[in-house]
Scaffold this active site. Structure first.
Site, PDB file in Angstrom:
ATOM      1  N   HIS A  64       0.807  -1.224   0.000  1.00  0.00           N
ATOM      2  CA  HIS A  64       0.000   0.000   0.000  1.00  0.00           C
ATOM      3  C   HIS A  64       0.842   1.278   0.000  1.00  0.00           C
ATOM      4  O   HIS A  64       0.290   2.370  -0.136  1.00  0.00           O
ATOM      5  CB  HIS A  64      -0.923   0.021   1.228  1.00  0.00           C
ATOM      6  CG  HIS A  64      -0.207   0.359   2.487  1.00  0.00           C
ATOM      7  ND1 HIS A  64       0.709  -0.497   3.074  1.00  0.00           N
ATOM      8  CD2 HIS A  64      -0.231   1.466   3.250  1.00  0.00           C
ATOM      9  CE1 HIS A  64       1.197   0.079   4.155  1.00  0.00           C
ATOM     10  NE2 HIS A  64       0.657   1.267   4.280  1.00  0.00           N
ATOM     11  N   HIS A  79       1.633   6.946  -0.130  1.00  0.00           N
ATOM     12  CA  HIS A  79       0.848   6.080   0.753  1.00  0.00           C
ATOM     13  C   HIS A  79      -0.553   5.974   0.169  1.00  0.00           C
ATOM     14  O   HIS A  79      -1.371   6.876   0.337  1.00  0.00           O
ATOM     15  CB  HIS A  79       0.813   6.686   2.163  1.00  0.00           C
ATOM     16  CG  HIS A  79       0.219   5.787   3.178  1.00  0.00           C
ATOM     17  ND1 HIS A  79      -1.141   5.567   3.285  1.00  0.00           N
ATOM     18  CD2 HIS A  79       0.797   5.039   4.141  1.00  0.00           C
ATOM     19  CE1 HIS A  79      -1.367   4.740   4.285  1.00  0.00           C
ATOM     20  NE2 HIS A  79      -0.208   4.397   4.820  1.00  0.00           N
TER      21      HIS A  79
END
Length: 157
Positions: A64, A79
């Site tokens: 992620h 992110h």
């Protein structure tokens, strides 16, 4: 002849979408700059592309988040989404390995944002500039196209 020392470099949008201030991110650690300063993008495309020439320094094992380093040493953390670490990689299709050299526009990953939204996580994607002590950065906000529009310009201190 001496213009080289004042040269500004560019960080291009890694997704199509809307660039917002870091304070608008729906997560306190990002919004209060605890993680660091930067901006965020609310993606409207599913391909994460390289925002500059450089390398993939780190891919988090949950897929992620990515730390990217430009050819001149600027480090950014991308992110993807908020609390998406809890997906343990589900919905993230990483296309390149760590330490891979990148050209601006290369596809880093494809993200299933429909799945992220279905699981009730935000797709808001903070982009944190990790080594700002070495650089002066100017952020740009608004609607952007991946790989075409600049979200930040920077130069070494």
């Amino acid at each position: 002849m001496f213009g080289f020392f004042n040269k500004k470099n560019s960080v291009f949008a890694p997704f199509d979408g809307q660039v917002i201030t870091i304070e608008e991110v729906p997560d306190e650690a990002f919004a209060k700059k605890i993680v660091g300063d930067g901006l965020a993008i609310v993606p409207e495309s599913n391909k994460l592309i390289a925002p500059f020439d450089g390398t993939v320094e780190q891919i988090f094992n949950t897929k992620h988040a990515f730390i990217l380093k430009s050819a001149d040493d600027l480090q950014v953390l991308v992110h993807v989404g908020i609390n998406t670490v809890k997906l343990n990689g589900e919905g993230f299709d990483v296309k390149i390995p760590e330490k891979q050299e990148l050209k601006q526009g290369d596809i880093i990953a494809e993200i299933n944002f429909d799945l992220i939204l279905e699981k009730k996580y935000s797709i808001c994607t903070p982009i944190i500039f990790m080594n700002l002590e070495k650089f002066k950065v100017d952020f740009k906000f608004g609607r952007v196209q991946a790989g075409k529009d600049i979200i930040a310009t920077y130069k070494k201190n």
